[in-house]
Write a protein that holds these residues in place. Sequence first.
Motif, short mmCIF file in Angstrom:
data_model
loop_
_atom_site.label_atom_id
_atom_site.label_comp_id
_atom_site.label_asym_id
_atom_site.label_seq_id
_atom_site.Cartn_x
_atom_site.Cartn_y
_atom_site.Cartn_z
N VAL A 299 0.84 -1.19 0.00
CA VAL A 299 0.00 0.00 0.00
C VAL A 299 0.88 1.24 0.00
N ASP A 300 0.60 2.14 -0.92
CA ASP A 300 1.26 3.44 -0.93
C ASP A 300 1.00 4.10 0.42
N PRO A 301 2.01 4.67 1.05
CA PRO A 301 1.83 5.28 2.37
C PRO A 301 0.75 6.36 2.42
N ALA B 290 3.25 -5.84 8.10
CA ALA B 290 4.51 -6.58 8.13
C ALA B 290 5.72 -5.67 8.01
N GLY B 291 5.51 -4.36 7.83
CA GLY B 291 6.62 -3.42 7.75
C GLY B 291 6.64 -2.67 6.43
N MET B 292 7.66 -1.84 6.30
CA MET B 292 7.85 -1.06 5.08
C MET B 292 8.88 -1.77 4.20
N GLN C 196 9.66 3.78 -4.23
CA GLN C 196 9.33 4.27 -2.90
C GLN C 196 9.14 3.09 -1.94
N GLU C 197 9.16 3.43 -0.67
CA GLU C 197 8.81 2.45 0.35
C GLU C 197 7.29 2.39 0.45
N GLU C 198 6.78 1.18 0.59
CA GLU C 198 5.35 0.99 0.74
C GLU C 198 5.10 0.10 1.94
#
Length: 168
Positions: free
Chosen positions: A129-131, A148-150, A158-160
């Motif tokens: 999921v996009d933050p 479960a984390g980024m 990007q990080e999601e």
Amino acid sequence: MEVVYETERLSLRAFQDEDVEAVKQFWGDEEVMRYCLGATAHEKLPLSLKAYRECHEAKGLSVYAVVEKETGTVIGAGGFNISGEIREVELIYHFAKSSWGKGYATETARACVELAKSHGGVERIDASVDPSNADSSKILEKIGFTYAGMEWFEDSQQEEAVYEIMLK
């Protein structure tokens, strides 16, 4: 076309070639796809429908057309991206703007989990999921996924947030 799963208001079925116009309302819409690398070019949509149909035929799971039973209209897509083995699949769902705010995403996501359970070969379902997309995170948590984390994703650069549910 055969229905693969039904809820009170929705049915999930394999995509058909004639669904391409309906699919433009979600996969071809920039606003709908803003958290997912943007809209797919309309000319590429028939290939996507064919690929998902072939995935269903080969693996017994895929991404499906979500049909509103009351109207018979394709209002979205829900199901699984499968890369490699069927043991681990990625849940996705997208809906036309006209269907937002009606609980269809939650209903579809819950149906997809049940579909994966009935398949028998799926051990883990994940979803990224996009933050900025808090609504999608809420849906996943509501139906039993755990955070479960980024994780860094090359495609989106990007990080999601990653959510998962273990079936076995």
